[in-house]
Design a protein around this motif. Sequence first.
Motif, PDB file in Angstrom:
ATOM      1  N   ALA A 125      46.689 -17.001 -10.165  1.00 38.22           N
ATOM      2  CA  ALA A 125      47.477 -15.761 -10.219  1.00 38.22           C
ATOM      3  C   ALA A 125      46.591 -14.542  -9.965  1.00 38.22           C
ATOM      4  O   ALA A 125      47.021 -13.572  -9.330  1.00 38.22           O
ATOM      5  CB  ALA A 125      48.183 -15.643 -11.570  1.00 38.22           C
ATOM      6  N   GLU A 126      45.342 -14.597 -10.450  1.00 38.51           N
ATOM      7  CA  GLU A 126      44.443 -13.465 -10.245  1.00 38.51           C
ATOM      8  C   GLU A 126      44.049 -13.347  -8.765  1.00 38.51           C
ATOM      9  O   GLU A 126      44.025 -12.244  -8.194  1.00 38.51           O
ATOM     10  CB  GLU A 126      43.197 -13.623 -11.130  1.00 38.51           C
ATOM     11  CG  GLU A 126      42.240 -12.458 -11.017  1.00 38.51           C
ATOM     12  CD  GLU A 126      40.978 -12.654 -11.859  1.00 38.51           C
ATOM     13  OE1 GLU A 126      41.035 -13.365 -12.901  1.00 38.51           O
ATOM     14  OE2 GLU A 126      39.923 -12.113 -11.456  1.00 38.51           O
ATOM     15  N   ALA A 127      43.755 -14.477  -8.150  1.00 37.09           N
ATOM     16  CA  ALA A 127      43.390 -14.464  -6.726  1.00 37.09           C
ATOM     17  C   ALA A 127      44.550 -13.935  -5.898  1.00 37.09           C
ATOM     18  O   ALA A 127      44.385 -13.106  -4.991  1.00 37.09           O
ATOM     19  CB  ALA A 127      43.020 -15.878  -6.282  1.00 37.09           C
ATOM     20  N   ARG A 128      45.731 -14.407  -6.229  1.00 34.13           N
ATOM     21  CA  ARG A 128      46.926 -14.001  -5.497  1.00 34.13           C
ATOM     22  C   ARG A 128      47.171 -12.489  -5.657  1.00 34.13           C
ATOM     23  O   ARG A 128      47.454 -11.787  -4.685  1.00 34.13           O
ATOM     24  CB  ARG A 128      48.097 -14.819  -6.045  1.00 34.13           C
ATOM     25  CG  ARG A 128      49.412 -14.552  -5.416  1.00 34.13           C
ATOM     26  CD  ARG A 128      50.474 -15.331  -6.206  1.00 34.13           C
ATOM     27  NE  ARG A 128      51.748 -14.691  -6.038  1.00 34.13           N
ATOM     28  CZ  ARG A 128      52.671 -15.107  -5.186  1.00 34.13           C
ATOM     29  NH1 ARG A 128      52.482 -16.179  -4.463  1.00 34.13           N
ATOM     30  NH2 ARG A 128      53.805 -14.454  -5.083  1.00 34.13           N
ATOM     31  N   ALA A 129      47.054 -12.017  -6.893  1.00 33.49           N
ATOM     32  CA  ALA A 129      47.274 -10.585  -7.141  1.00 33.49           C
ATOM     33  C   ALA A 129      46.250  -9.748  -6.379  1.00 33.49           C
ATOM     34  O   ALA A 129      46.574  -8.694  -5.820  1.00 33.49           O
ATOM     35  CB  ALA A 129      47.197 -10.300  -8.646  1.00 33.49           C
ATOM     36  N   HIS A 130      45.012 -10.249  -6.334  1.00 40.56           N
ATOM     37  CA  HIS A 130      43.977  -9.518  -5.597  1.00 40.56           C
ATOM     38  C   HIS A 130      44.335  -9.418  -4.114  1.00 40.56           C
ATOM     39  O   HIS A 130      44.292  -8.335  -3.520  1.00 40.56           O
ATOM     40  CB  HIS A 130      42.623 -10.207  -5.768  1.00 40.56           C
ATOM     41  CG  HIS A 130      41.568  -9.632  -4.879  1.00 40.56           C
ATOM     42  ND1 HIS A 130      41.016  -8.389  -5.103  1.00 40.56           N
ATOM     43  CD2 HIS A 130      41.018 -10.086  -3.727  1.00 40.56           C
ATOM     44  CE1 HIS A 130      40.155  -8.117  -4.134  1.00 40.56           C
ATOM     45  NE2 HIS A 130      40.139  -9.130  -3.287  1.00 40.56           N
ATOM     46  N   VAL A 131      44.711 -10.550  -3.549  1.00 35.99           N
ATOM     47  CA  VAL A 131      45.049 -10.559  -2.116  1.00 35.99           C
ATOM     48  C   VAL A 131      46.240  -9.639  -1.858  1.00 35.99           C
ATOM     49  O   VAL A 131      46.226  -8.801  -0.940  1.00 35.99           O
ATOM     50  CB  VAL A 131      45.346 -12.002  -1.646  1.00 35.99           C
ATOM     51  CG1 VAL A 131      45.886 -11.990  -0.231  1.00 35.99           C
ATOM     52  CG2 VAL A 131      44.087 -12.866  -1.738  1.00 35.99           C
ATOM     53  N   LEU A 132      47.268  -9.772  -2.681  1.00 38.54           N
ATOM     54  CA  LEU A 132      48.484  -8.976  -2.450  1.00 38.54           C
ATOM     55  C   LEU A 132      48.227  -7.485  -2.634  1.00 38.54           C
ATOM     56  O   LEU A 132      48.901  -6.650  -2.023  1.00 38.54           O
ATOM     57  CB  LEU A 132      49.617  -9.450  -3.363  1.00 38.54           C
ATOM     58  CG  LEU A 132      50.145 -10.858  -3.050  1.00 38.54           C
ATOM     59  CD1 LEU A 132      51.237 -11.256  -4.036  1.00 38.54           C
ATOM     60  CD2 LEU A 132      50.653 -10.946  -1.614  1.00 38.54           C
ATOM     61  N   SER A 133      47.234  -7.149  -3.468  1.00 34.28           N
ATOM     62  CA  SER A 133      46.942  -5.722  -3.673  1.00 34.28           C
ATOM     63  C   SER A 133      46.277  -5.111  -2.439  1.00 34.28           C
ATOM     64  O   SER A 133      46.209  -3.900  -2.301  1.00 34.28           O
ATOM     65  CB  SER A 133      46.038  -5.535  -4.893  1.00 34.28           C
ATOM     66  OG  SER A 133      44.699  -5.927  -4.579  1.00 34.28           O
ATOM     67  N   ARG A 134      45.775  -5.971  -1.551  1.00 33.50           N
ATOM     68  CA  ARG A 134      45.022  -5.449  -0.400  1.00 33.50           C
ATOM     69  C   ARG A 134      45.743  -5.599   0.941  1.00 33.50           C
ATOM     70  O   ARG A 134      45.185  -5.247   1.966  1.00 33.50           O
ATOM     71  CB  ARG A 134      43.646  -6.110  -0.334  1.00 33.50           C
ATOM     72  CG  ARG A 134      42.811  -5.837  -1.584  1.00 33.50           C
ATOM     73  CD  ARG A 134      41.341  -6.037  -1.334  1.00 33.50           C
ATOM     74  NE  ARG A 134      40.800  -4.997  -0.463  1.00 33.50           N
ATOM     75  CZ  ARG A 134      39.563  -5.008   0.009  1.00 33.50           C
ATOM     76  NH1 ARG A 134      38.753  -6.010  -0.263  1.00 33.50           N
ATOM     77  NH2 ARG A 134      39.130  -4.040   0.784  1.00 33.50           N
ATOM     78  N   VAL A 135      46.944  -6.144   0.935  1.00 38.03           N
ATOM     79  CA  VAL A 135      47.687  -6.211   2.202  1.00 38.03           C
ATOM     80  C   VAL A 135      48.905  -5.305   2.097  1.00 38.03           C
ATOM     81  O   VAL A 135      49.405  -5.036   1.006  1.00 38.03           O
ATOM     82  CB  VAL A 135      48.147  -7.654   2.553  1.00 38.03           C
ATOM     83  CG1 VAL A 135      46.955  -8.560   2.749  1.00 38.03           C
ATOM     84  CG2 VAL A 135      49.102  -8.211   1.513  1.00 38.03           C
ATOM     85  N   GLU A 136      49.356  -4.809   3.228  1.00 39.36           N
ATOM     86  CA  GLU A 136      50.589  -4.020   3.206  1.00 39.36           C
ATOM     87  C   GLU A 136      51.496  -4.429   4.357  1.00 39.36           C
ATOM     88  O   GLU A 136      51.042  -5.036   5.345  1.00 39.36           O
ATOM     89  CB  GLU A 136      50.300  -2.527   3.223  1.00 39.36           C
ATOM     90  CG  GLU A 136      49.350  -2.082   4.285  1.00 39.36           C
ATOM     91  CD  GLU A 136      48.988  -0.604   4.085  1.00 39.36           C
ATOM     92  OE1 GLU A 136      49.041   0.149   5.076  1.00 39.36           O
ATOM     93  OE2 GLU A 136      48.676  -0.225   2.930  1.00 39.36           O
ATOM     94  N   ALA A 137      52.767  -4.091   4.188  1.00 38.86           N
ATOM     95  CA  ALA A 137      53.747  -4.460   5.204  1.00 38.86           C
ATOM     96  C   ALA A 137      53.413  -3.780   6.523  1.00 38.86           C
ATOM     97  O   ALA A 137      53.007  -2.620   6.549  1.00 38.86           O
ATOM     98  CB  ALA A 137      55.152  -4.069   4.745  1.00 38.86           C
ATOM     99  N   LEU A 138      53.568  -4.507   7.624  1.00 40.60           N
ATOM    100  CA  LEU A 138      53.354  -3.915   8.947  1.00 40.60           C
ATOM    101  C   LEU A 138      54.377  -2.809   9.166  1.00 40.60           C
ATOM    102  O   LEU A 138      55.492  -2.863   8.649  1.00 40.60           O
ATOM    103  CB  LEU A 138      53.489  -4.984  10.033  1.00 40.60           C
ATOM    104  CG  LEU A 138      52.516  -6.158   9.939  1.00 40.60           C
ATOM    105  CD1 LEU A 138      52.738  -7.127  11.102  1.00 40.60           C
ATOM    106  CD2 LEU A 138      51.070  -5.668   9.940  1.00 40.60           C
ATOM    107  N   ALA A 139      53.971  -1.817   9.941  1.00 39.12           N
ATOM    108  CA  ALA A 139      54.826  -0.641  10.140  1.00 39.12           C
ATOM    109  C   ALA A 139      56.190  -1.030  10.700  1.00 39.12           C
ATOM    110  O   ALA A 139      56.315  -1.984  11.469  1.00 39.12           O
ATOM    111  CB  ALA A 139      54.136   0.326  11.102  1.00 39.12           C
ATOM    112  N   ALA A 140      57.198  -0.262  10.287  1.00 37.27           N
ATOM    113  CA  ALA A 140      58.549  -0.464  10.813  1.00 37.27           C
ATOM    114  C   ALA A 140      58.605   0.036  12.240  1.00 37.27           C
ATOM    115  O   ALA A 140      57.926   0.994  12.604  1.00 37.27           O
ATOM    116  CB  ALA A 140      59.547   0.300   9.956  1.00 37.27           C
TER     117      ALA A 140
END
Length: 402
Positions: free
Chosen positions: A5-20
């Motif tokens: 869960a920590e690894a996943r949270a770290h990864v998700l905190s550093r990616v963002e949705a591609l522009a619309a």
Amino acid sequence: MIPLAEARAHVLSRVEALAARPIRIEQALGLVLAEPVYSAEPIPGFANTAMDGYALQAEDTRGAPVTLEVVGTIGAGYDGDLQVGAGQAARIMTGAPIPDGADAVVKVELTSLPDGSGDRVNVEARVKPGNHIRHPGEDVAAGERVLEAGTVVTPGRVGLLAAVGAYDVAAHGRPRVGVLSTGDELADAAGPLRRGQIRDTNRRTLLSLVAEAGFDGVDLGIARDDPDDIERAFRAGVADCDAVLSSGGVSMGDFDYVKVVLDRIGDMRWMQIAIKPAKPFAFGIVDRTPVFGLPGNPVSSMVSFELLAKPALRAMAGFPPSDLGPATVRAISDDDLSHRNDGKTHYVRVAATRDHQGVLHVTRSGGQGSHQLAAMTRADGLAAVPDGSAAGVGDLVDVILL
Ligand code: AMP
Ligand code: MG
């Protein structure tokens, strides 16, 4: 080791949705809407018939069987102004507008023609007002929000976009995902292998997993265990892709230069995750592009993809946090899946079957080695078994269906 869960949270905190961006309906399948879609009009847009038959005044059928005068025929697409009065009926086809004066439809199966001419019709049964009439707005009200932002466009939703006239929508980009293999031992052709060689399986598997997840895979080839070759491959990948997946070279070996190179050119975090398989994992940013360093063993790279890379790629595609996966189902274990405490959650490859009541059961599906790809392909899912959890015969386990 850190929890998954920590690894996943770290990864998700550093990616963002591609522009619309604006997308034509023809290209929208599988993309995630960046803005909600509204319908200006009601659907159906007008009262119409759900059946082939006769439009009439329900009151006239009170004494059925009755004979009515046929005043015309109305097909789908009709835009005339036929009127149906008392004692009258109009022949009408599914989807055609209900004519003025009529308040019900009797299906053709409940009618007969008293003479060959079609000027009159016998109605055999009594019908109520509204019978077989589809009312305006029954499916969609005027002004209704029919699709929320964050919704993936499925085939039915493509149709819904067309139904409301939304031929241009705003959607997040479809991630372009580069896939790179690393290792001096890797060959990529049929024919005999020289001693020590193996064929590159991960690149093929990962490109396929990327495609299956709905993203565009980009084949970045094989980098040798050479820092310059590895750097060249990653630089080419991050220049061309929204994200890069590599496999191999992230463990403790002497030639694991992926680590050396990525530390030099990127902002990386190297993790030992408390899972088996797929303990080593790296994630970071190189030239503003997310890079996933997956382990080299074929089963490990697949598990790492399912648990870490795919959720992050889904976040980049615009899926909301609640819909990043992996989805799990509960199943009864017909084997003892538990293990000695080692601090890790084991993802046990399992075969799944349904019993006569439709309840899912799982059993160990064979070899559990992280190099045993053939055994992995015989598995229907991965059962998550944490340390000390009850995973004996008859216990419930969480399973990621593959
Ligand atoms: P590494 O992390 O590079 O030491 O790789 C761990 C194990 O995975 C080794 O047995 C490698 O030969 C194997 N491996 C690495 N990359 C691949 C690949 N692309 N296809 C198949 N096996 C691989
Ligand atoms: Mg290697």
